[in-house]
Motif scaffolding. Sequence first.
Motif, PDB file in Angstrom:
ATOM      1  N   MET A   1      26.715  31.368   1.883  1.00  0.00           N
ATOM      2  CA  MET A   1      26.116  30.982   0.697  1.00  0.00           C
ATOM      3  C   MET A   1      26.523  29.583   0.396  1.00  0.00           C
ATOM      4  SD  MET A   1      26.148  32.434  -3.181  1.00  0.00           S
ATOM      5  CE  MET A   1      25.741  33.997  -2.687  1.00  0.00           C
TER       6      MET A   1
ATOM      7  N   LYS B   1      27.801  26.299  -5.216  1.00  0.00           N
ATOM      8  CA  LYS B   1      26.917  26.472  -6.536  1.00  0.00           C
ATOM      9  C   LYS B   1      26.906  25.072  -6.920  1.00  0.00           C
ATOM     10  CE  LYS B   1      28.334  30.939  -7.578  1.00  0.00           C
ATOM     11  NZ  LYS B   1      29.037  32.039  -8.527  1.00  0.00           N
ATOM     12  N   ARG B   2      25.718  24.821  -7.428  1.00  0.00           N
ATOM     13  CA  ARG B   2      25.734  23.310  -8.295  1.00  0.00           C
ATOM     14  C   ARG B   2      25.783  23.473  -9.617  1.00  0.00           C
ATOM     15  NH1 ARG B   2      19.721  20.357  -7.428  1.00  0.00           N
ATOM     16  NH2 ARG B   2      20.080  18.669  -8.742  1.00  0.00           N
TER      17      ARG B   2
ATOM     18  N   GLU C   1      17.183  22.726  -3.648  1.00  0.00           N
ATOM     19  CA  GLU C   1      18.112  23.803  -4.019  1.00  0.00           C
ATOM     20  C   GLU C   1      17.575  25.136  -4.138  1.00  0.00           C
ATOM     21  OE1 GLU C   1      21.308  25.319  -7.378  1.00  0.00           O
ATOM     22  OE2 GLU C   1      19.937  23.868  -7.907  1.00  0.00           O
TER      23      GLU C   1
ATOM     24  N   GLU D   1      17.226  26.400  -0.563  1.00  0.00           N
ATOM     25  CA  GLU D   1      18.672  26.682  -0.119  1.00  0.00           C
ATOM     26  C   GLU D   1      19.130  28.198  -0.911  1.00  0.00           C
ATOM     27  OE1 GLU D   1      21.374  23.701  -1.007  1.00  0.00           O
ATOM     28  OE2 GLU D   1      20.434  22.443   0.025  1.00  0.00           O
ATOM     29  N   ARG D   2      18.844  28.457  -1.931  1.00  0.00           N
ATOM     30  CA  ARG D   2      19.209  29.701  -2.774  1.00  0.00           C
ATOM     31  C   ARG D   2      18.060  30.749  -2.759  1.00  0.00           C
ATOM     32  NH1 ARG D   2      23.465  28.697  -6.311  1.00  0.00           N
ATOM     33  NH2 ARG D   2      23.283  31.086  -6.390  1.00  0.00           N
ATOM     34  N   HIS D   3      17.228  30.670  -1.996  1.00  0.00           N
ATOM     35  CA  HIS D   3      15.940  31.323  -2.018  1.00  0.00           C
ATOM     36  C   HIS D   3      16.137  32.799  -1.838  1.00  0.00           C
ATOM     37  CE1 HIS D   3      11.861  33.092  -0.453  1.00  0.00           C
ATOM     38  NE2 HIS D   3      11.564  32.552  -1.791  1.00  0.00           N
ATOM     39  N   SER D   4      17.283  33.122  -0.881  1.00  0.00           N
ATOM     40  CA  SER D   4      17.400  34.355  -0.833  1.00  0.00           C
ATOM     41  C   SER D   4      18.048  34.911  -2.160  1.00  0.00           C
ATOM     42  CB  SER D   4      18.414  34.715   0.393  1.00  0.00           C
ATOM     43  OG  SER D   4      19.768  34.088   0.296  1.00  0.00           O
ATOM     44  N   ASP D   5      18.961  34.279  -2.802  1.00  0.00           N
ATOM     45  CA  ASP D   5      19.445  34.748  -4.133  1.00  0.00           C
ATOM     46  C   ASP D   5      18.400  34.856  -4.954  1.00  0.00           C
ATOM     47  OD1 ASP D   5      22.055  34.434  -2.911  1.00  0.00           O
ATOM     48  OD2 ASP D   5      22.415  32.580  -3.584  1.00  0.00           O
TER      49      ASP D   5
ATOM     50  N   VAL E   1      20.558  27.189  -9.912  1.00  0.00           N
ATOM     51  CA  VAL E   1      20.131  28.297  -9.738  1.00  0.00           C
ATOM     52  C   VAL E   1      21.011  29.245 -10.480  1.00  0.00           C
ATOM     53  CG1 VAL E   1      19.803  30.193  -7.756  1.00  0.00           C
ATOM     54  CG2 VAL E   1      18.879  28.025  -7.399  1.00  0.00           C
ATOM     55  N   ASP E   2      22.239  29.168 -10.454  1.00  0.00           N
ATOM     56  CA  ASP E   2      23.041  29.879 -11.203  1.00  0.00           C
ATOM     57  C   ASP E   2      22.855  30.203 -12.684  1.00  0.00           C
ATOM     58  OD1 ASP E   2      24.926  30.490  -8.928  1.00  0.00           O
ATOM     59  OD2 ASP E   2      25.550  28.402  -8.990  1.00  0.00           O
TER      60      ASP E   2
END
Length: 456
Positions: free
Chosen positions: A1, A4-5, A62, A65-69, A157-158
Amino acid sequence: MPAKREPPRELVRIPMVTLLKVPSLNYQTMDGDSAAIPRKGRFTLLNLWASWCAPCLAELEEFKERHSDLVDAGVEVVALALDGVGEDAGDPARASQRADVMGLPFRVGRASEQILTVLERLHVRLTPMELDLVIPLSLLIDREGRLSIIYKGAPGVDQILSDLTHSTVPRWKRLGAAAGLGGVSLEASHPTVAKATDQLEVSQRFQFAQDMWQGRLLDAAEIQFKETLALAPDFAEAANNLGLVHATRGEHGKAIEAYRKALSLRANFATAHMNLGLSLQAGNKVAEARQSLQRALELDPVLPEANDALGLLHAKMGELVVAKSYFKKETEVNPEFAEGFNHLGLIHLSLNEAKGALAPLRRSVALNPQNADAFNNLGVAYKRLDRLEEAGQAFEESVRAGPRFVPALINLGLHYLNAGKLAEAEQKLAEALALQPNSPKIKRDLSRVRSLLGRK
């Protein structure tokens, strides 16, 4: 993963206290197909971006990159480009190329003026103290299709994932989150505070419903008026306006029910009496319609368009002199209502009073130069008075205002025929026939012109 941004400092995060349903919005995909948002049963992250906006592109990266999450959490990203929309000078093709190069794994398309208008109305009604919409801009829409959070700037995303529960908590907790304050909300334990918050929510829902009604987004308006009434069952204006939504769709039975609900809440509601009369008239319930319209005028003698409605009712019944008196009264109490003057002029024509028709019809077209019907009626009045040049000018203005308005095309064609302008007559009558191909009269007139031209 990926790492985190952290959200940038310039982020403005606006949690919603009132949860308004986002209307179904159509957009165009980059391939030119039509699609709609939001889709009930999943979270939607509606993102607005532009090819020239560097922070927007970084945010899209972003999301990629975080699409699966996001997918695992049930969030569907829909990224709509603003390039070339409204006052934006960007190139839509450049946005499409940028999306292709980035290889974005979620839905991408083009925003529209309608989408921006709806989002601006949501923003104004729910965040009146905030400044203009800016990009990057994201809206988190919950599984029920309700706007939950507005993000101005890139939240990360977080932050988005942590906000998914916002719309599920009680309103007093949402209020605390929106205010950014700790402590215990007074709404949870003080009825007067809760009542004030209820009133604010009712006002926000009603105003947004009005916005949707004025924008002719009827499904959205119906939902919001009904939700307003669920919170405030004694809100007569909401019941009346729900009736307007139904009447616009031609659902006059439902409209009548809504108007009667409004009148049960406020018996002296003149506008609801008038609207009830109009829907009763549409259902051919003439006696009841007249009673409702007369009651509206008893309550408010200068109610806009009530005299006009009664005039139309009496005209339909063949009571032309009575109709004329109501139309005349309408022009006196509502001197900026163009259609009232048009109806007065038309009733003069129906009574063979062509000279009397001129003044109201001139006033009608002065108030609304796009009223093809009024220009056509003015042309008829001039023609009956043998003022043929002015008649032709009026018919030409009617066709200018309504190029597909068949009565004006016919009248202008016949005017050209009588003036010996056969080619022009043929053209206008052919245009009329293309719009009404089964009209025997147009066929006869066109055949006559073509015969004079030596054609079959």
